[in-house]
Design a protein around this motif. Sequence first.
Motif, PDB file in Angstrom:
ATOM      1  N   ALA A  38      -2.728   3.996  14.050  1.00 64.33           N
ATOM      2  CA  ALA A  38      -3.735   3.361  14.896  1.00 64.33           C
ATOM      3  C   ALA A  38      -5.018   3.090  14.106  1.00 64.33           C
ATOM      4  N   ASN A  39      -5.386   4.034  13.256  1.00 70.82           N
ATOM      5  CA  ASN A  39      -6.606   3.868  12.470  1.00 70.82           C
ATOM      6  C   ASN A  39      -6.450   2.768  11.421  1.00 70.82           C
ATOM      7  N   TRP A  40      -5.274   2.655  10.763  1.00 69.02           N
ATOM      8  CA  TRP A  40      -5.051   1.567   9.795  1.00 69.02           C
ATOM      9  C   TRP A  40      -5.300   0.220  10.456  1.00 69.02           C
ATOM     10  N   GLU A  41      -4.695   0.052  11.616  1.00 70.32           N
ATOM     11  CA  GLU A  41      -4.769  -1.253  12.279  1.00 70.32           C
ATOM     12  C   GLU A  41      -6.169  -1.530  12.801  1.00 70.32           C
ATOM     13  N   ARG A  42      -6.855  -0.477  13.224  1.00 72.99           N
ATOM     14  CA  ARG A  42      -8.223  -0.676  13.712  1.00 72.99           C
ATOM     15  C   ARG A  42      -9.141  -1.090  12.578  1.00 72.99           C
ATOM     16  N   ARG A  43      -8.970  -0.495  11.403  1.00 74.29           N
ATOM     17  CA  ARG A  43      -9.853  -0.774  10.282  1.00 74.29           C
ATOM     18  C   ARG A  43      -9.479  -2.048   9.522  1.00 74.29           C
ATOM     19  N   GLY A  44      -8.226  -2.488   9.619  1.00 69.87           N
ATOM     20  CA  GLY A  44      -7.810  -3.713   8.935  1.00 69.87           C
ATOM     21  C   GLY A  44      -7.989  -3.617   7.434  1.00 69.87           C
ATOM     22  N   THR A  45      -8.566  -4.637   6.829  1.00 69.30           N
ATOM     23  CA  THR A  45      -8.737  -4.669   5.375  1.00 69.30           C
ATOM     24  C   THR A  45      -9.869  -3.765   4.901  1.00 69.30           C
ATOM     25  N   ALA A  46     -10.600  -3.142   5.821  1.00 71.06           N
ATOM     26  CA  ALA A  46     -11.721  -2.287   5.435  1.00 71.06           C
ATOM     27  C   ALA A  46     -11.270  -0.903   4.986  1.00 71.06           C
ATOM     28  N   ILE A  47      -9.993  -0.561   5.231  1.00 70.97           N
ATOM     29  CA  ILE A  47      -9.532   0.784   4.911  1.00 70.97           C
ATOM     30  C   ILE A  47      -8.754   0.787   3.600  1.00 70.97           C
ATOM     31  N   ARG A  48      -8.938   1.858   2.826  1.00 70.54           N
ATOM     32  CA  ARG A  48      -8.181   2.060   1.595  1.00 70.54           C
ATOM     33  C   ARG A  48      -7.142   3.142   1.853  1.00 70.54           C
ATOM     34  N   LEU A  49      -5.870   2.799   1.726  1.00 69.69           N
ATOM     35  CA  LEU A  49      -4.814   3.773   1.958  1.00 69.69           C
ATOM     36  C   LEU A  49      -4.548   4.551   0.675  1.00 69.69           C
ATOM     37  N   ARG A  50      -4.305   5.846   0.824  1.00 71.22           N
ATOM     38  CA  ARG A  50      -4.072   6.665  -0.361  1.00 71.22           C
ATOM     39  C   ARG A  50      -2.738   6.295  -1.011  1.00 71.22           C
ATOM     40  N   HIS A  51      -2.531   6.714  -2.249  1.00 70.15           N
ATOM     41  CA  HIS A  51      -1.367   6.295  -3.032  1.00 70.15           C
ATOM     42  C   HIS A  51      -0.049   6.696  -2.361  1.00 70.15           C
ATOM     43  N   GLU A  52      -0.003   7.923  -1.781  1.00 69.33           N
ATOM     44  CA  GLU A  52       1.228   8.357  -1.128  1.00 69.33           C
ATOM     45  C   GLU A  52       1.588   7.446   0.037  1.00 69.33           C
ATOM     46  N   THR A  53       0.578   7.010   0.785  1.00 67.86           N
ATOM     47  CA  THR A  53       0.820   6.107   1.909  1.00 67.86           C
ATOM     48  C   THR A  53       1.290   4.746   1.410  1.00 67.86           C
ATOM     49  N   GLN A  54       0.691   4.267   0.326  1.00 68.66           N
ATOM     50  CA  GLN A  54       1.113   2.993  -0.250  1.00 68.66           C
ATOM     51  C   GLN A  54       2.590   3.049  -0.643  1.00 68.66           C
ATOM     52  N   GLU A  55       3.015   4.176  -1.219  1.00 69.69           N
ATOM     53  CA  GLU A  55       4.417   4.325  -1.626  1.00 69.69           C
ATOM     54  C   GLU A  55       5.354   4.326  -0.421  1.00 69.69           C
ATOM     55  N   ILE A  56       4.937   4.987   0.658  1.00 74.86           N
ATOM     56  CA  ILE A  56       5.754   4.998   1.880  1.00 74.86           C
ATOM     57  C   ILE A  56       5.949   3.575   2.396  1.00 74.86           C
ATOM     58  N   LEU A  57       4.859   2.796   2.423  1.00 75.68           N
ATOM     59  CA  LEU A  57       4.938   1.420   2.921  1.00 75.68           C
ATOM     60  C   LEU A  57       5.719   0.534   1.948  1.00 75.68           C
ATOM     61  N   ASP A  58       5.596   0.787   0.653  1.00 75.62           N
ATOM     62  CA  ASP A  58       6.403   0.039  -0.325  1.00 75.62           C
ATOM     63  C   ASP A  58       7.894   0.236  -0.056  1.00 75.62           C
ATOM     64  N   ARG A  59       8.281   1.477   0.178  1.00 80.85           N
ATOM     65  CA  ARG A  59       9.704   1.758   0.428  1.00 80.85           C
ATOM     66  C   ARG A  59      10.179   1.107   1.719  1.00 80.85           C
ATOM     67  N   ASP A  60       9.326   1.138   2.737  1.00 76.10           N
ATOM     68  CA  ASP A  60       9.727   0.527   4.005  1.00 76.10           C
ATOM     69  C   ASP A  60       9.862  -0.985   3.868  1.00 76.10           C
ATOM     70  N   LEU A  61       8.933  -1.581   3.122  1.00 78.11           N
ATOM     71  CA  LEU A  61       9.001  -3.027   2.911  1.00 78.11           C
ATOM     72  C   LEU A  61      10.253  -3.408   2.136  1.00 78.11           C
ATOM     73  N   ALA A  62      10.625  -2.593   1.144  1.00 79.91           N
ATOM     74  CA  ALA A  62      11.805  -2.898   0.318  1.00 79.91           C
ATOM     75  C   ALA A  62      13.093  -2.871   1.127  1.00 79.91           C
ATOM     76  N   GLN A  63      13.072  -2.191   2.268  1.00 83.65           N
ATOM     77  CA  GLN A  63      14.277  -2.081   3.089  1.00 83.65           C
ATOM     78  C   GLN A  63      14.445  -3.237   4.065  1.00 83.65           C
ATOM     79  N   LEU A  64      13.477  -4.162   4.120  1.00 81.59           N
ATOM     80  CA  LEU A  64      13.571  -5.277   5.049  1.00 81.59           C
ATOM     81  C   LEU A  64      14.672  -6.247   4.650  1.00 81.59           C
ATOM     82  N   SER A  65      15.376  -6.749   5.643  1.00 83.36           N
ATOM     83  CA  SER A  65      16.328  -7.833   5.394  1.00 83.36           C
ATOM     84  C   SER A  65      15.553  -9.118   5.135  1.00 83.36           C
ATOM     85  N   ASP A  66      16.266 -10.175   4.716  1.00 80.22           N
ATOM     86  CA  ASP A  66      15.599 -11.450   4.453  1.00 80.22           C
ATOM     87  C   ASP A  66      14.919 -11.978   5.706  1.00 80.22           C
TER      88      ASP A  66
END
Length: 479
Positions: A38-66
């Motif tokens: 909820a906080n990520w979405e509220r802050r939008g581009t104003a928030i800096r996500l920590r490296h561990e969170t970036q890695e979690i989102l990288d893995r989730d993105l890599a699992q997307l179908s075309d």
Amino acid sequence: MTTVLTWSGREAKALRLARRMSIRAYAAHLGVAVASVANWERRGTAIRLRHETQEILDRDLAQLSDDLGRRFQSFLKTTPSGPPPAPAGKPSPTTAGPESVAWQRARIADLDAAYDRTPPAVDDRISRGDLAEALPAAAEILVRSAVTVPLHSRIAELVPPVDMEGPRRIGSSDVARIEATTSAFRDWDNRWGGGLSCAAVVAHLQWVAACAAQSVCSSQKVKNRLLTALADLAGVAAFRSYDMNHHPQARSLWIIGLDAAVEAGNVDLAGTTLRQLAHQSLHVGRADEALRLVRLSYATAVDPGHDAPELALAETAAYEGWCHAAAGKLRPCQRAFGRAQEHFANVGGEPAPPWLSHLDTAELTALQGHSYHVLAQRVPDAADEAAALLRRAVASRGNAYARSRTLNLIALSGTYFQRGTDLEEGVAVGDEALRGAGTLTSPRALDRLRALKTLTIAHTGLPAVALFQDRLDRVLTDA
């Protein structure tokens, strides 16, 4: 292949929408807290996500179908970079409106149900009845559904009014003087403990309560500020009572503070009060109750009608980590403190309100260090990390936080005995803690010394430890 170089709340929201998941479902999918998403979405581009969170989102993105990847790109183009402006008629960031009440009510119902299923065990220092009333009372105040007795009447039940005449009219300068006096009391408490000037704090609370009940405020803004000052003062008085092991009185004072904060529309101070109640629960060994109070604080902080400060979110996450540590849960504790560090890194340059002014780098480090010290009782390897964190915290503490420094020294000394190594250094740190405790009027610090004495027992065979135990006993006996 779709890639994101740096994740912000904007990209995270687009990925959630591409998966057609709710915030709650997506948080469970990633293994993170609902409040974080909820906080990520509220802050939008104003928030800096920590490296561990970036890695979690990288893995989730890599699992997307075309197909989902194309949907992600589509949502990315249409997702705004920040929170939308509040529509006319919506509650302001410091006011709990009808939408927020409904939003909180559903979460509070879940918390109360869980509380009823797992009642805490009885503790010698606080009765079962006092504990059973804390969470429901807080819930009732937050949703304003079951509170019918006026605030000044509830204050009079705990702090009997005295024969004093307040000013007929209260203006902003009058409230400023109340705030300055509260600040002085807070400083004394941090330096010397809760036993100093307790009578003066209660007398001041009586006078402020009389003003809130009898005086006419020059405007609604001044009235809300006066109620906020009353809530903050009640919190200072409550922490003093807690530090003196007067637990039922502390709980009652915090409930009064919570009530005044909600009546003032001060969501941030209400959340701080809930965390202070959780702090007390942790001290008396009630991690289950503390976690429910922390979650209630989360529900208040991430209310859709309120823009929660990053500092408040950082402290809430840190207290969640402490709760998990007390329950012996390593991974949830680590994740919670990761979120705390992320929120703290996003704190802007705006000044903190008085009730959050203590939360600096030293305090956050100390919270994590103490939590790992507690965790080491069940996960012994955590003692190494606890020692490193507590050494940093102690080195950063000044005279303004002498009590906190002493408490950190007690915990740091305990880590040496938990590990069973460098025991002479543990004794040296413990002696420094004893000297600090001698300057305080804080039975809570004595409780921590008793816990330290327990940790030394396994090493009584070492002469230096046996002599240290004698010094510990003398301090505890003299107190």
